[in-house]
Design an enzyme around this catalytic site. Sequence first.
Site, PDB file in Angstrom:
ATOM      1  N   ASP A  54       1.044  -1.093   0.066  1.00 26.65           N
ATOM      2  CA  ASP A  54      -0.316   0.190  -0.244  1.00 26.65           C
ATOM      3  C   ASP A  54       0.650   1.466   0.210  1.00 26.65           C
ATOM      4  OD1 ASP A  54       0.891  -0.417   2.701  1.00 26.65           O
ATOM      5  OD2 ASP A  54      -1.270   0.099   3.918  1.00 26.65           O
ATOM      6  N   SER A  55       2.209   0.904  -0.068  1.00 25.70           N
ATOM      7  CA  SER A  55       2.832   2.086   0.140  1.00 25.70           C
ATOM      8  C   SER A  55       2.773   2.308  -1.269  1.00 25.70           C
ATOM      9  CB  SER A  55       4.399   1.589  -0.140  1.00 25.70           C
ATOM     10  OG  SER A  55       4.716   0.734  -0.892  1.00 25.70           O
ATOM     11  N   ASP A  93      -0.909  -6.473  -0.477  1.00 21.33           N
ATOM     12  CA  ASP A  93      -1.513  -5.242   0.814  1.00 21.33           C
ATOM     13  C   ASP A  93      -2.171  -5.681   0.980  1.00 21.33           C
ATOM     14  OD1 ASP A  93      -0.103  -4.702   3.444  1.00 21.33           O
ATOM     15  OD2 ASP A  93       1.209  -2.981   2.212  1.00 21.33           O
ATOM     16  N   LYS A 122      -1.096  -9.727   2.821  1.00 25.23           N
ATOM     17  CA  LYS A 122      -0.334  -9.516   4.001  1.00 25.23           C
ATOM     18  C   LYS A 122      -0.693  -8.012   4.465  1.00 25.23           C
ATOM     19  CE  LYS A 122       3.557  -5.582   3.306  1.00 25.23           C
ATOM     20  NZ  LYS A 122       2.452  -4.934   4.920  1.00 25.23           N
ATOM     21  N   GLU A 124      -0.744  -5.909   8.220  1.00 27.70           N
ATOM     22  CA  GLU A 124      -0.307  -4.576   9.225  1.00 27.70           C
ATOM     23  C   GLU A 124      -0.936  -5.293  10.865  1.00 27.70           C
ATOM     24  OE1 GLU A 124       0.858  -0.789   8.043  1.00 27.70           O
ATOM     25  OE2 GLU A 124       1.203  -1.425   6.362  1.00 27.70           O
ATOM     26  N   GLU A 192       9.340  -3.078  10.484  1.00 24.91           N
ATOM     27  CA  GLU A 192      10.199  -2.674  10.035  1.00 24.91           C
ATOM     28  C   GLU A 192       9.930  -1.397  11.160  1.00 24.91           C
ATOM     29  OE1 GLU A 192       7.853  -0.572   7.176  1.00 24.91           O
ATOM     30  OE2 GLU A 192       7.551   0.873   6.930  1.00 24.91           O
TER      31      GLU A 192
HETATM   32  O1  KIV Z   1       3.532  -0.689   1.202  1.00 21.31           O
HETATM   33  C1  KIV Z   1       4.552  -1.920   1.316  1.00 21.31           C
HETATM   34  O2  KIV Z   1       5.382  -0.971   0.499  1.00 21.31           O
HETATM   35  C2  KIV Z   1       4.708  -2.160   2.549  1.00 21.31           C
HETATM   36  C3  KIV Z   1       6.814  -2.386   2.673  1.00 21.31           C
HETATM   37  C4  KIV Z   1       7.343  -1.111   3.253  1.00 21.31           C
HETATM   38  C5  KIV Z   1       7.540  -4.002   3.790  1.00 21.31           C
HETATM   39  O3  KIV Z   1       4.201  -2.517   3.907  1.00 21.31           O
END
Ligand code: KIV
Length: 274
Positions: A54-55, A93, A122, A124, A192
Amino acid sequence: MYASSPDAPRKPLTVPALAAMKAAGEPIAVLTCYDASFARVLDSAGVDLVLVGDSLGMVVKGEPNTLAVTVDEIVYHCRAVGRGLSRALLIADMPFLAEATVERAIASAHRMVAEGGAAMVKIEGGRPSALEAIHALASREVPVCAHIGLTPQSVLALGGFKVQGRENAARAALLAQADAVVAAGAQLLVLECVPTELGNEITRRVPIPTIGIGAGPGCDGQVLVLHDLLGVSGGRRPRFVKDFLAEGGSVRGAIERYVAAVKAREFPAAEHGY
Ligand code: KIV
């Protein structure tokens, strides 16, 4: 021999292979990616895991944080990235609050896997809703990557993007979260922005591979945001980032240099840790 060495067969990487890589002490090279063209380069450069993070809210859409990213967007980018991969394993994500209820987590993961083609999702955080979502998905045989330490979706509560786990109580809480995500069924763990020594301890403690970003060289693998590695993210460069374009000479060279440095445990160096 590393599975990603030029002589290795280009069989698609599987989730069970990740545990074997930890057991064999083979570092896992991970990068984020958002489109098919870069996905092709990452895949052929030997990146093991490709994360549609989600970056993308920050590096693709130009937003100040990751909170406005939607499941639709993750699915869209997963479809694009998946078309460029032949060996690397695709991770999607789970966006902000998409795991807030078990029903929502299952519906979101269903879209990311069935429509997006992700092999792993993934999630969080180590809060109860995240643990419930991990358990709900893992018990339905959806592979889950947990993500603890600095969790960017917690930016409002944390008051910024800050190193986590420095004080004794915070450190104990992260150790407990690491145990809890494993107990809930996670098969991979992103750490992280935690002190190097804590990254080492969690990596020794948990039976699943750890993937560090600002968590020191002792993790089982490393991840960077692609745009950070290429030095095009803008803003202040965090300590854990290295601009590989400068030394790689080209986009492909930068990504190959990153993979080689992770595999040789040359990156991250001590100066990239906390
Ligand atoms: O969203 C993302 O890119 C991430 C990575 C930095 C692990 O969660």
